[in-house]
Each structure stands twice: as C-alpha cells, then as structure tokens.
Scaffold this motif. Sequence first.
Motif, mmCIF file in Angstrom:
data_model
loop_
_atom_site.group_PDB
_atom_site.id
_atom_site.type_symbol
_atom_site.label_atom_id
_atom_site.label_comp_id
_atom_site.label_asym_id
_atom_site.label_seq_id
_atom_site.Cartn_x
_atom_site.Cartn_y
_atom_site.Cartn_z
ATOM 1 N N THR A 225 2.014 -16.646 0.756
ATOM 2 C CA THR A 225 1.754 -17.097 -0.617
ATOM 3 C C THR A 225 0.427 -17.840 -0.716
ATOM 4 O OG1 THR A 225 4.143 -17.278 -1.017
ATOM 5 C CG2 THR A 225 2.688 -18.423 -2.550
ATOM 6 N N ILE A 226 0.141 -18.721 0.256
ATOM 7 C CA ILE A 226 -1.113 -19.478 0.213
ATOM 8 C C ILE A 226 -2.315 -18.556 0.421
ATOM 9 C CG2 ILE A 226 -2.493 -21.153 1.498
ATOM 10 C CD1 ILE A 226 -0.026 -22.855 1.775
ATOM 11 N N VAL A 227 -2.232 -17.680 1.420
ATOM 12 C CA VAL A 227 -3.350 -16.769 1.676
ATOM 13 C C VAL A 227 -3.568 -15.845 0.478
ATOM 14 C CG1 VAL A 227 -4.184 -14.915 3.161
ATOM 15 C CG2 VAL A 227 -3.040 -16.877 4.155
ATOM 16 N N TYR A 228 -2.476 -15.372 -0.121
ATOM 17 C CA TYR A 228 -2.596 -14.516 -1.304
ATOM 18 C C TYR A 228 -3.214 -15.288 -2.462
ATOM 19 C CZ TYR A 228 -1.191 -11.529 -5.209
ATOM 20 O OH TYR A 228 -1.192 -10.754 -6.332
ATOM 21 N N MET A 286 -9.533 -24.689 15.599
ATOM 22 C CA MET A 286 -9.674 -23.243 15.495
ATOM 23 C C MET A 286 -9.747 -22.790 14.039
ATOM 24 S SD MET A 286 -9.841 -20.189 16.748
ATOM 25 C CE MET A 286 -9.305 -20.121 18.446
ATOM 26 N N ALA A 287 -8.840 -23.298 13.210
ATOM 27 C CA ALA A 287 -8.810 -22.886 11.809
ATOM 28 C C ALA A 287 -10.121 -23.229 11.103
ATOM 29 C CB ALA A 287 -7.634 -23.540 11.092
ATOM 30 N N LEU A 288 -10.626 -24.436 11.308
ATOM 31 C CA LEU A 288 -11.851 -24.867 10.637
ATOM 32 C C LEU A 288 -13.069 -24.088 11.147
ATOM 33 C CD1 LEU A 288 -11.241 -28.728 10.642
ATOM 34 C CD2 LEU A 288 -11.216 -27.216 8.644
ATOM 35 N N ALA A 289 -13.132 -23.853 12.456
ATOM 36 C CA ALA A 289 -14.281 -23.129 13.010
ATOM 37 C C ALA A 289 -14.323 -21.694 12.498
ATOM 38 C CB ALA A 289 -14.220 -23.144 14.533
ATOM 39 N N GLN A 417 -6.289 -16.593 12.169
ATOM 40 C CA GLN A 417 -6.239 -15.579 11.113
ATOM 41 C C GLN A 417 -6.179 -16.193 9.722
ATOM 42 O OE1 GLN A 417 -6.670 -12.509 12.103
ATOM 43 N NE2 GLN A 417 -6.838 -11.814 10.000
ATOM 44 N N VAL A 418 -5.343 -17.221 9.555
ATOM 45 C CA VAL A 418 -5.249 -17.868 8.250
ATOM 46 C C VAL A 418 -6.563 -18.578 7.922
ATOM 47 C CG1 VAL A 418 -4.052 -19.659 6.929
ATOM 48 C CG2 VAL A 418 -2.746 -18.081 8.351
ATOM 49 N N GLY A 419 -7.192 -19.195 8.927
ATOM 50 C CA GLY A 419 -8.496 -19.813 8.695
ATOM 51 C C GLY A 419 -9.521 -18.796 8.239
ATOM 52 N N GLY A 420 -9.523 -17.608 8.869
ATOM 53 C CA GLY A 420 -10.448 -16.561 8.455
ATOM 54 C C GLY A 420 -10.183 -16.065 7.050
ATOM 55 N N SER A 421 -8.901 -15.905 6.703
ATOM 56 C CA SER A 421 -8.555 -15.434 5.357
ATOM 57 C C SER A 421 -8.968 -16.447 4.300
ATOM 58 C CB SER A 421 -7.043 -15.172 5.272
ATOM 59 O OG SER A 421 -6.631 -14.220 6.209
ATOM 60 N N ILE A 422 -8.629 -17.707 4.544
ATOM 61 C CA ILE A 422 -8.992 -18.757 3.587
ATOM 62 C C ILE A 422 -10.505 -18.902 3.501
ATOM 63 C CG2 ILE A 422 -8.880 -21.245 3.156
ATOM 64 C CD1 ILE A 422 -6.071 -21.212 4.355
ATOM 65 N N GLY A 423 -11.180 -18.852 4.645
ATOM 66 C CA GLY A 423 -12.628 -19.007 4.640
ATOM 67 C C GLY A 423 -13.333 -17.912 3.882
ATOM 68 N N THR A 424 -12.889 -16.665 4.066
ATOM 69 C CA THR A 424 -13.515 -15.554 3.357
ATOM 70 C C THR A 424 -13.391 -15.720 1.855
ATOM 71 O OG1 THR A 424 -13.073 -14.053 5.197
ATOM 72 C CG2 THR A 424 -13.502 -13.053 3.058
ATOM 73 N N ALA A 425 -12.182 -16.049 1.390
ATOM 74 C CA ALA A 425 -11.965 -16.199 -0.052
ATOM 75 C C ALA A 425 -12.672 -17.434 -0.603
ATOM 76 C CB ALA A 425 -10.470 -16.269 -0.343
ATOM 77 N N LEU A 426 -12.557 -18.551 0.115
ATOM 78 C CA LEU A 426 -13.155 -19.802 -0.362
ATOM 79 C C LEU A 426 -14.672 -19.701 -0.466
ATOM 80 C CD1 LEU A 426 -13.037 -22.859 -0.990
ATOM 81 C CD2 LEU A 426 -13.106 -23.258 1.484
ATOM 82 N N LEU A 427 -15.322 -19.282 0.617
ATOM 83 C CA LEU A 427 -16.780 -19.234 0.621
ATOM 84 C C LEU A 427 -17.309 -18.142 -0.296
ATOM 85 C CD1 LEU A 427 -17.440 -19.832 4.422
ATOM 86 C CD2 LEU A 427 -17.566 -21.482 2.553
#
Length: 502
Positions: A225-228, A286-289, A417-427
């Motif tokens: 739900t959060i990643v979506y 890891m998530a932040l990097a 993986q969640v860090g990458g998903s959030i980072g792609t959408a956020l940035l």
Amino acid sequence: MSATRSGERGAPGTSEGADSRRWWGLVIIALAQLMVVLDATIVNIALPSAQRALGMSDGNRQWVITAYTLAFGGLLLLGGRIADLVGRRRTFVFGLIGFAASSAIGGAAGNSAMLYGARALQGAFAAVLAPSALSLLTTTFTQPKERGKAFGVYSALAGSGSAIGLIMGGLLTEYLNWRWCLYVNIPIAVIGVFGAFALLPDPPGNARARLDIPGVVLGCGGLVTIVYGVSEAEARGWTDPLVLALLAGGIVLLTTFVYWQTRAPSPLLPLHIIKDRTRAGCFLTMALAVIGMFGIFLFMTYYLQVVLGYSPVWAGLAFLPMTAAIVICTTQISARLLRRVAPRVLMVPGALLAASGMLFFTRLTVDADYAGRLLPGLILMGLGMGLIFMPVFATATAGVAPQDSGVTSATVNTSQQVGGSIGTALLNTIATTSGAAYIAAHLTDPARKALIVREGVVHGYTVAIWWAAGIMLLAGLVAGLMVTARTPRHATAPAPVPESVP
C-alpha cells in the motif's frame, strides 16, 4: 550430536573438494542474485520500444517497473519466512523456475496487461528467490575471512546489478529487441537450477513452525500500500486524496503488524531481529542509500537518451565506470578491510563519497561533457556504494540463528527494494514539479520553447539530485550513530548452533 558445520574451512570431515563445491555454489547464488537485481532496471532502457510495440499510454507505462517493485518489496518478508519453513534450497529452486516462467510470459506478451501481470509475477518469485539466496550464503560461509570474500562477491553483484541491467538492456534492445530483456532470464535460471541441485546444501526447514497468516496480510499489505501510494504520487501529486489515503492506510497496516508480532505465536518478523541497534541501523542505512542510487539511475538514463541523444547501448555503457567501481571496491577494498575495521568505518566514508559524486550531477547542463561532468560523479558514486553495500549485507546477517536467517535476509532485501521504489517515485515527483515550475517561469519567448523545455528538464533533475545527496548524507549519519558493531576479529563469536535445531 555432532554440530560440525560443513561451511568451516579445516573443520573435521571437510575435504578440499567440499570446499571447492562451496565456492562454486557461491557462483550459483551470485547468478541468481544478479538476475533478480538487474531485472529491476534492465527494462528501463527498453521501455520506449515496449511502449510503442504494445500501445501503452504515457500514464500506464510506469506499471512495467512498478508492478515488479511492488510485488518484490511487498512479498519479501513472506518469501523469507517460506525459506525458513520449507528449506532454503527448495525455495531457491522454486523461485528460479517461477522467475524463468514469468519472464517467458512477459517476453511473449501481446498486450500491456499481459506484460504488467508477468512483471508482477516476476516480482513475486523474486521475493521468494532473493532471501533464500542470501540465507544460503549466510549459513554456508561462517568464518570471518571466508565470509568477507563471499559477501564481497555477493554485494558487488547486488550493488552493481542495477547498472549491469542498464547496460544489458541497451545492448539487447539495440541489437535484438525489447523482449530479450525478459527472455535473457531463462538461460540464467536454467543454469541456476542445475547448479543448485549439484552444488548447494539442502538444510531441512523448520517443520514445527507455522506461517503467520495475519502477519502476512498486515505486513505485506502495508508495504504494498505504501509503495503503491508513493508511485501514484508521481502522477497525482502528494496532496491527492487517494495518495494520502494509501499512505495513511499503509502506516496503519504496518503499525497493526508490529502490534500483532508481539502476540503472534509464530511471528512473520520476530521483533528481536529489528530491536538490535546495529541490525536496525543496517536496514535503515540500506534503504536511505538506495533511495539516492535508484534516483540517479532514473535521471541519468533519461538525461543521456533524451537530453544528450545517446543511443540505448551507449546510454547503458555510460554506466560501466560506476559498475566497475562498485565491483572493485566491494571485492578488493571492503572485503579486505571489514576484517580489520568496524563496519561503520567503511559505511560512513562510503556515504560521503557517494554524496560527493552526486554533487557533480547538480552541475549538469543541456550539453554537459561526459568526461568532465558525468564520469567523476559515476566513479565516486560507485566507490561509495561499494563501501556501503558489503558491510551492510555482512553485518545485518551476522550472528542470526539459522531459523531466522531467511527472514533476516528478506528484511535486508526489503529495505533495498522498498527504498528503491520510494526513491524513484519521490525524486521523480520532485524533478517533474521543479522542471514544470522552471519552464512556466522562463517560457516568455515562443521561439526558444524547445531550449527552455530541455533546460527545465535538466533543472528538475538537478533539484532532485540535491535531495538525493542530502538523503545519502542522512544514510551516513544513521550508519555512524546506529551501526555500533565492533571489528569482527574483536567481536565475541556466537556459540555455534546445530543446523538441525529449529
């Protein structure tokens, strides 16, 4: 009962041939991990070709990427627990077969819906495959010296897999077609299956444990739900009611998940795993990097092809120096130094190096020179990520009981993986908003519209990269404050636990 570990060099009963088998087994594990990681980016460069072939709209094309990351990030905890319950090698083989089958479906897709579904299936099987691969590595290599070498190889592929995916995607798209970006997984998986049966150990699962079904629903549902919600913010904006509802709902689900884990008879994520300060620091680092790293991949891919006019293959090859820097740093620097220094002594400088590399990208223009503006930043980022990835993987999984190795491995991959998903959408949201504002403020002469639009796009990238650099510095701060593990040779070695103990 004898508790001799087959993974220890020089242990009684360990032959030269058995030792060789373990290192060949590492090759199989590394191949599987490479396939999982590179698949998150291999279709990026091929996406324009796939969009034209299947008639996808600009609004829906993102689901080729998001369907994979949603399933992968949301189901990793379940995959880790399945590996603990069923057995790591069985889960590993099942994940390989499923990943190959879903790749074949995606490559043969005749419409966009079929491709979206295949990508979601790929993500689901990757969520089973990744934690079983890392837990096999964790339980096979237990001595500090061997562990450093093994995790150096593994971390090099985990860190560089995304860049390798961009290179392979460019080559396959330009010289074959976009479908081969999916078909390429099939021969890799076949090699992995045969290699697993021939080379990997087959420790039994914990048959007495039970799967935490409420935990699966709450934990996986909250992550999905959060990643979506974050992925939808790219198109709808952060204040959209649906986005806010999804983010709030995800937080509620995860809060309920944590509450349930304190009372579940067989918890999906035993909270003692994340209560450990060092381990929690590794997960957060890891998530932040990865937030910043995935953002750079996205912007550099579009910058090279759309702004500078690179072909797909040249855009992919442009990332080669970064890939080489990650591999060299993890295998030749991090793997050697981790036996002599505390993990954060590597992780903090790594974050500083990666952030300094990002600062080179804040000076991009519509006609920037690759050697002067891009190459130094790519090399610095590669060296920095190489100093981060290896100690994170090795430290987060160190000292974990065998029955928890799968779920711990899954948590490391989930944070990535969640860090990458959030980072792609956020940035990407930051870049799009900043670029649109720049164009609106500077578009006063219609004759200069094309140039202003290109300048606006680049301006949006640079603003987002400033944010990415700040997040990378935050990763370094978290590592310095939370990862308090000592140098491995000075740490107290945990008592050996027989593999047969559940």
